[in-house]
Design a protein around this motif. Structure first.
Motif, PDB file in Angstrom:
ATOM      1  N   LEU A 180       0.533  -1.449  -0.240  1.00 48.41           N
ATOM      2  CA  LEU A 180       0.348  -0.286  -0.103  1.00 48.41           C
ATOM      3  C   LEU A 180       0.791   1.339   0.000  1.00 48.41           C
ATOM      4  N   ALA A 181       2.098   1.014   0.397  1.00 53.14           N
ATOM      5  CA  ALA A 181       3.076   2.758   0.782  1.00 53.14           C
ATOM      6  C   ALA A 181       3.125   3.102  -0.945  1.00 53.14           C
ATOM      7  N   PRO A 182       3.123   2.680  -1.784  1.00 55.57           N
ATOM      8  CA  PRO A 182       3.392   3.754  -3.110  1.00 55.57           C
ATOM      9  C   PRO A 182       1.988   4.221  -3.589  1.00 55.57           C
ATOM     10  N   VAL A 183       0.598   3.054  -3.452  1.00 50.75           N
ATOM     11  CA  VAL A 183      -1.240   3.730  -3.791  1.00 50.75           C
ATOM     12  C   VAL A 183      -0.738   4.756  -2.556  1.00 50.75           C
ATOM     13  N   VAL A 184      -1.003   4.976  -0.873  1.00 46.69           N
ATOM     14  CA  VAL A 184      -0.798   6.043   0.240  1.00 46.69           C
ATOM     15  C   VAL A 184      -0.272   7.368  -0.612  1.00 46.69           C
ATOM     16  N   ALA A 185       1.421   7.210  -1.429  1.00 47.75           N
ATOM     17  CA  ALA A 185       1.832   8.015  -1.712  1.00 47.75           C
ATOM     18  C   ALA A 185       1.475   8.870  -2.600  1.00 47.75           C
ATOM     19  N   GLY A 186       0.276   8.386  -3.275  1.00 42.10           N
ATOM     20  CA  GLY A 186      -0.094   9.339  -4.262  1.00 42.10           C
ATOM     21  C   GLY A 186      -1.186  10.061  -4.003  1.00 42.10           C
ATOM     22  N   THR A 187      -1.819  10.396  -2.429  1.00 42.97           N
ATOM     23  CA  THR A 187      -2.470  11.481  -2.085  1.00 42.97           C
ATOM     24  C   THR A 187      -1.774  12.561  -1.904  1.00 42.97           C
ATOM     25  N   GLY A 188       0.039  12.411  -2.139  1.00 49.90           N
ATOM     26  CA  GLY A 188       0.286  13.914  -1.961  1.00 49.90           C
ATOM     27  C   GLY A 188       0.696  14.801  -3.385  1.00 49.90           C
ATOM     28  N   PRO A 189       0.530  14.089  -4.906  1.00 49.41           N
ATOM     29  CA  PRO A 189       0.204  14.785  -6.140  1.00 49.41           C
ATOM     30  C   PRO A 189      -1.405  14.840  -5.643  1.00 49.41           C
TER      31      PRO A 189
END
Length: 556
Positions: A163-172
């Protein structure tokens, strides 16, 4: 994309700008009356029309309802540990936490923007409350959608790494330009979908078609830019996520592929036969674990994966994993098969312990009965029976024996194509009668056990597309249906005369158990009989198992 939107806006106001220039020139005497005055007023009238049309198109695009993926919502009360894990992950990545979590019956995870008013079914409950504005977009982080099979097969650490790369998408997603560009594209896509919606009246169809044409033109201009933007966003999110569990993520990606393989086999081989019988397995996600455990036992490439099962499973992060599994299983049945939203006489849940008797045996009996009904309609007589050749049943009909089927298909010149066509027509009639009612426009009551927060039908936000949204298999041919029905007849005869039993194979679905072991060698002899009229391989198989072909078979 924002430049394309700006250019479209500039094109819409260009006639108005020209009209203003001409009218000011006339008023100041730079242009004399006469022809130029007429031209000025004509351009002004054209500008008014263009502005009205542009405003109507903009309003239609803004009001168009983007499709929302059907999911099972999970409130924080239903999964506090899962929310805590996601928030901790967002803190470590230094990005905003997702606004909510939902489950999808698929092997994928993504972020979904649900700030559009149409995607907020709870907005109607806010009417009359102070400080609320209905019909307005509510600023919020995107919703994290997690594939439900991941929660049951993956361990907690593996899920966090995936899930780390998915959650990181909340930044953009929080960037105003990226959010505005995505809203623009989603609005255009929704406008195109509204234009293609069937059943519109003539008065509404003309303006809707015009809006759809404008939206398609703009979408074609945005397509390449949108794809490039999403690739850049994904690359940025992946780069940010390398700081968290990068080594474990490489190992966890193997579990993603394995979960997808097991989920696909479970749906197509195990769940689909049950759905066709009007039963939906209520523990599909738990079945994934059994299917993948069986796969690791058979496949050397998957050896060692089951050693992870001693660690804490990710489904423990949910307070009531059984209720979440049941809700996701029902949603999967609707998406992939088209079942109704509520249980009923012809649509009820089934546990894995009941699957052999409630699904496998019933499937075999039903197909055997259909096979003999078609033979009766074709006038095929019984060749062998208990009372002697061509002995009818008590009601005057031929006795349903396996010998009747074998003798008909093995007879030289037998018209197996006519039998296959008759079975295909009978299956089509039965499926037509079993087709569920079209889903209503409003939400329906959630099934028992649905986690808190699932108060509306998740398919209402997808649109009027008929079910199933994602059919699993193409229509079966007549030969395939005939072979399936002959296999069912053989299995019924084995159960009734040779002491066999119906069983469940986690990778292949319905199975015949003989002396406690699965017999998987029945397909080839049946195909020889159906396609070539050669009954010897099947007769040898029946003799080895001890099946009596002359004994009547109990039909469903």
């Amino acid at each position: 994309m924002l430049r394309i939107r700006s250019r479209a806006t500039a094109l819409a106001i260009l006639p108005a700008a020209a009209a203003v220039v001409l009218l000011v020139a006339v008023a100041q005497g730079h242009i004399g009356p006469g022809v130029w005055s007429t031209v000025s007023w004509a351009v002004a009238a054209c500008a008014v029309v263009v502005l009205l049309v542009a405003a109507a198109v903009a309003v239609a695009v803004a009001r168009a309802r983007p499709a929302v993926s059907p999911t099972v919502p999970l409130t924080e009360a239903a999964a506090p540990d899962l929310y805590r894990l996601v928030r901790d992950l967002a803190d470590r990545l230094d990005v905003p936490a997702p606004s909510a979590i939902a489950l999808t019956p698929d092997c994928d995870s993504w972020l979904e923007d649900r700030t559009h008013p149409a995607a907020q079914p709870w907005a109607k409950d806010l009417k009359g409350q102070a400080g609320t504005r209905r019909g307005r977009r509510v600023p919020a982080a995107p919703v994290l959608v997690i594939g439900s099979p991941f929660l049951w097969w993956m361990r907690v650490a593996e899920l966090r790494a995936v899930l780390a790369p998915v959650v990181a998408g909340t930044g953009p997603s929080a960037h105003p330009d990226i959010a505005a560009a995505r809203r623009f594209v989603r609005g255009l896509d929704a406008a195109v979908a509204d234009a293609a919606e069937p059943g519109q009246g003539f008065v509404r169809r003309i303006p809707t078609a015009f809006v759809g044409w404008i939206a398609r033109v703009l979408l074609r201009g945005c397509r390449g830019h949108a794809a490039e933007m999403e690739r850049c966003v994904a690359a940025a999110a992946s780069g940010r996520a390398q700081e968290v569990d990068y080594g474990l993520r490489i190992v966890a990606q193997e579990q993603v592929g394995l979960a997808y393989a097991g989920w696909d086999r479970l749906l197509t081989r195990v769940a689909l036969p049950a759905w066709r019988m009007g039963r939906w397995p209520s523990r599909l996600d738990a079945g994934v674990v059994s299917a993948l455990t069986e796969l690791s036992r058979r496949d050397r490439l998957a050896e060692g994966f089951t050693s992870r099962l001693g660690e804490r499973p990710a489904c423990d992060l949910i307070e009531e994993p059984g209720a979440a599994d049941e809700a996701a299983s029902l949603l999967a049945a609707r998406l992939f098969h088209g079942g109704p939203a509520e249980t009923g006489p012809g649509w009820s849940p089934v546990d894995w312990q009941q699957y052999p008797e409630e699904v496998v045996d019933r499937k075999w009996r039903t197909e055997a009965a259909r096979l003999h009904r078609v033979l009766d309609a074709m006038g095929v007589a019984t060749s062998v029976s208990v009372g002697g050749p061509d002995a009818p049943g008590t009601d005057g009909s031929p006795v349903p024996t396996l010998a009747r089927v074998i003798d008909h298909l093995a007879t030289p010149g037998a018209n197996s194509e006519a039998l296959a066509a008759g079975i295909g027509a009978a299956v089509a009639r039965d499926e037509e009668r079993a087709t569920p009612r079209p889903r209503p426009g409003g939400g329906s009551a959630p099934p028992d056990g649905t986690p808190a927060g699932a108060g509306t039908d998740p398919l209402d936000l997808w649109g009027p597309v008929p079910l199933p949204l994602f059919p699993l298999q193409p229509p079966r041919t007549g030969t395939e249906l005939l072979a399936d029905h002959v296999v069912a007849m053989v299995c019924c005869a084995a159960v009734d005369t040779a002491g066999a039993a119906p069983g469940l194979d986690w990778l292949d679905g319905p199975a015949l158990l003989v002396d406690g072991g699965r017999r998987s060698d029945l397909g080839a002899p049946v195909l020889s009989l159906v396609e070539d009229g050669d009954a010897e391989p099947l007769l040898s198989w029946l003799s080895a198992v001890g099946v009596r072909t002359d004994k009547p078979v109990r039909l469903g």
